[in-house]
Design an enzyme around this catalytic site. Structure first.
Site, PDB file in Angstrom:
ATOM      1  N   ASN A  10       0.872  -1.181   0.000  1.00 16.69           N
ATOM      2  CA  ASN A  10       0.000   0.000   0.000  1.00 16.69           C
ATOM      3  C   ASN A  10       0.904   1.224   0.000  1.00 16.69           C
ATOM      4  OD1 ASN A  10      -1.815   2.030   0.458  1.00 16.69           O
ATOM      5  ND2 ASN A  10      -2.150   1.532   2.621  1.00 16.69           N
ATOM      6  N   TRP A  11       0.992   1.866  -1.148  1.00 17.01           N
ATOM      7  CA  TRP A  11       1.951   2.974  -1.260  1.00 17.01           C
ATOM      8  C   TRP A  11       1.432   4.288  -0.704  1.00 17.01           C
ATOM      9  CZ3 TRP A  11       4.268   2.412  -6.904  1.00 17.01           C
ATOM     10  CH2 TRP A  11       4.966   1.194  -6.980  1.00 17.01           C
ATOM     11  N   LYS A  12       0.160   4.318  -0.333  1.00 23.27           N
ATOM     12  CA  LYS A  12      -0.419   5.557   0.214  1.00 23.27           C
ATOM     13  C   LYS A  12      -0.149   6.727  -0.738  1.00 23.27           C
ATOM     14  CE  LYS A  12       0.524   3.573   4.716  1.00 23.27           C
ATOM     15  NZ  LYS A  12       0.342   3.717   6.137  1.00 23.27           N
ATOM     16  N   HIS A  95      -9.407   1.010   4.778  1.00 22.13           N
ATOM     17  CA  HIS A  95      -8.122   1.232   5.461  1.00 22.13           C
ATOM     18  C   HIS A  95      -8.328   2.204   6.620  1.00 22.13           C
ATOM     19  CE1 HIS A  95      -4.004   2.547   6.190  1.00 22.13           C
ATOM     20  NE2 HIS A  95      -3.625   1.411   5.616  1.00 22.13           N
ATOM     21  N   GLU A  97      -6.657   4.617   7.658  1.00 22.18           N
ATOM     22  CA  GLU A  97      -6.450   6.046   7.342  1.00 22.18           C
ATOM     23  C   GLU A  97      -7.695   6.624   6.675  1.00 22.18           C
ATOM     24  OE1 GLU A  97      -2.683   5.609   5.354  1.00 22.18           O
ATOM     25  OE2 GLU A  97      -1.765   5.133   7.284  1.00 22.18           O
ATOM     26  N   GLU A 163      -5.239  -4.969  10.577  1.00 17.02           N
ATOM     27  CA  GLU A 163      -4.257  -3.896  10.719  1.00 17.02           C
ATOM     28  C   GLU A 163      -4.529  -3.119  11.999  1.00 17.02           C
ATOM     29  OE1 GLU A 163      -2.333  -2.842   6.763  1.00 17.02           O
ATOM     30  OE2 GLU A 163      -4.066  -1.547   6.993  1.00 17.02           O
ATOM     31  N   GLY A 169       2.469   2.418  10.585  1.00 21.92           N
ATOM     32  CA  GLY A 169       3.384   3.541  10.418  1.00 21.92           C
ATOM     33  C   GLY A 169       4.072   3.968  11.702  1.00 21.92           C
ATOM     34  N   SER A 209       3.557  -1.999  10.400  1.00 16.22           N
ATOM     35  CA  SER A 209       5.005  -2.031  10.623  1.00 16.22           C
ATOM     36  C   SER A 209       5.629  -3.402  10.336  1.00 16.22           C
ATOM     37  CB  SER A 209       5.343  -1.555  12.047  1.00 16.22           C
ATOM     38  OG  SER A 209       4.896  -0.225  12.226  1.00 16.22           O
ATOM     39  N   GLY A 230       2.887  -1.052   4.257  1.00 16.48           N
ATOM     40  CA  GLY A 230       2.973   0.356   3.902  1.00 16.48           C
ATOM     41  C   GLY A 230       4.419   0.758   3.668  1.00 16.48           C
ATOM     42  N   GLY A 231       5.059   1.308   4.700  1.00 19.59           N
ATOM     43  CA  GLY A 231       6.408   1.868   4.571  1.00 19.59           C
ATOM     44  C   GLY A 231       7.411   0.938   3.898  1.00 19.59           C
TER      45      GLY A 231
HETATM   46  C1  PEP Z   1      -0.653   0.182   5.870  1.00 24.53           C
HETATM   47  O1  PEP Z   1      -0.712   1.373   5.566  1.00 24.53           O
HETATM   48  O2  PEP Z   1      -1.536  -0.596   5.475  1.00 24.53           O
HETATM   49  C2  PEP Z   1       0.475  -0.269   6.685  1.00 24.53           C
HETATM   50  C3  PEP Z   1       0.444  -1.482   7.180  1.00 24.53           C
HETATM   51  O3  PEP Z   1       1.486   0.622   6.893  1.00 24.53           O
HETATM   52  P1  PEP Z   1       2.920   0.314   7.589  1.00 24.53           P
HETATM   53  O4  PEP Z   1       3.426  -0.979   7.018  1.00 24.53           O
HETATM   54  O5  PEP Z   1       3.771   1.488   7.189  1.00 24.53           O
HETATM   55  O6  PEP Z   1       2.680   0.229   9.043  1.00 24.53           O
END
Ligand code: PEP
Length: 255
Positions: A10-12, A95, A97, A163, A169, A209, A230-231
């Site tokens: 998930n590149w956001k 999600h 966010e 999640e 994040g 994470s 994500g990251g």
């Molecule tokens: C996400 O945005 O779905 C996510 C899991 O982010 P991160 O891996 O950065 O915690």
């Protein structure tokens, strides 16, 4: 039951057309292992470029959101049919966010998921508790409420993502035990709605994470069928290391 692991990035709000193209060209130069499904979810504007680079490859393409209507007065939204038209196969829905920053509710998330599946998209449906909810002992009640949104969906075109909001994040991931407890609960909830066989076939991803250093521990859990990243999905080295970790865990699983 052996479920093929899925690793989804998930590149956001990262990577426009140029950065998307060079990232994906770099990813495709890597020798990605068999036995793992891989999906990337760039921002909307980068999807057509991504579809071109990924055409004919083993890497699938997803959007980060999708609207519930086919068309209409919904400024700023994108319909499922518009996504399938350009080769998108997946959509992330619900999600955290979207829920916390953009007022997504259980009802709107359910509507998006239904519209996505009706148009032929596979859905990655996200659920997860906040830290306050976990500290209050409400984790399973929150998951129960959120996962009710998938009840009318086609489980063959559905992936769940657990999640925990406090792990997204933040650099603080759930432990393998915490993830397994939540995933087993979610699978039980799916079994109550759809029956044990269909519940066993649904992949449940962990997100929060997830990175190369903790991937093996999380991905080895029996009900953890991959990750929504994500990251760590923004870097070809770390994303491909997580893909390899998923393949290793699947290979070690006792059939
Ligand atoms: C996400 O945005 O779905 C996510 C899991 O982010 P991160 O891996 O950065 O915690």
């Amino acid at each position: 039951m052996a479920r093929t692991p899925l690793i989804a990035g998930n590149w956001k709000l990262h990577y426009g057309v140029a950065a998307t193209t060079s990232f994906l060209e770099g990813l495709l130069e890597r020798e990605l292992p068999d036995g793992v499904d891989v999906v990337v979810c760039p921002p909307f504007v980068s999807l057509p470029a991504a579809a071109m680079v990924l055409s004919g490859s083993q890497v699938g393409l997803g959007a980060q959101n999708v609207h519930w209507a086919e068309s209409g007065a919904f400024t700023g939204e994108v319909a499922a049919g518009m996504l399938t038209e350009i080769g998108v196969e997946w959509a992330i829905v619900g999600h955290s966010e979207r829920r916390t920053l953009f007022a997504e509710s259980d009802d709107t998330a359910a509507g998006r998921a239904r519209a996505a599946q009706a148009a032929g998209l596979k859905v990655i449906f996200c659920v997860g508790e906040t830290l306050a909810e976990r500290d209050a002992g409400e984790t399973l009640a929150v998951l129960e409420r959120q996962v009710a949104a998938v009840d009318g969906l086609d489980t063959e075109q559905l992936v769940l993502a657990y999640e925990p909001v406090w792990a997204i994040g933040t650099g603080r991931n759930a432990t393998g035990e915490q993830a397994q407890e939540a995933h087993a609960f979610l699978r039980g909830r799916l079994a109550a709605s759809f029956g044990r066989d269909r519940a066993e076939a649904v992949r449940i991803l962990y997100g929060g994470s997830l990175k190369p250093a903790n991937a093996a521990d999380l991905l080895a859990r029996p009900d953890v069928d991959g990750g929504l990243i994500g990251g760590a999905s923004l870097d070809v080295d770390s994303f491909s290391a997580i893909i390899r970790a998923a393949a290793d865990c699947a290979a070690e699983e006792i059939p």
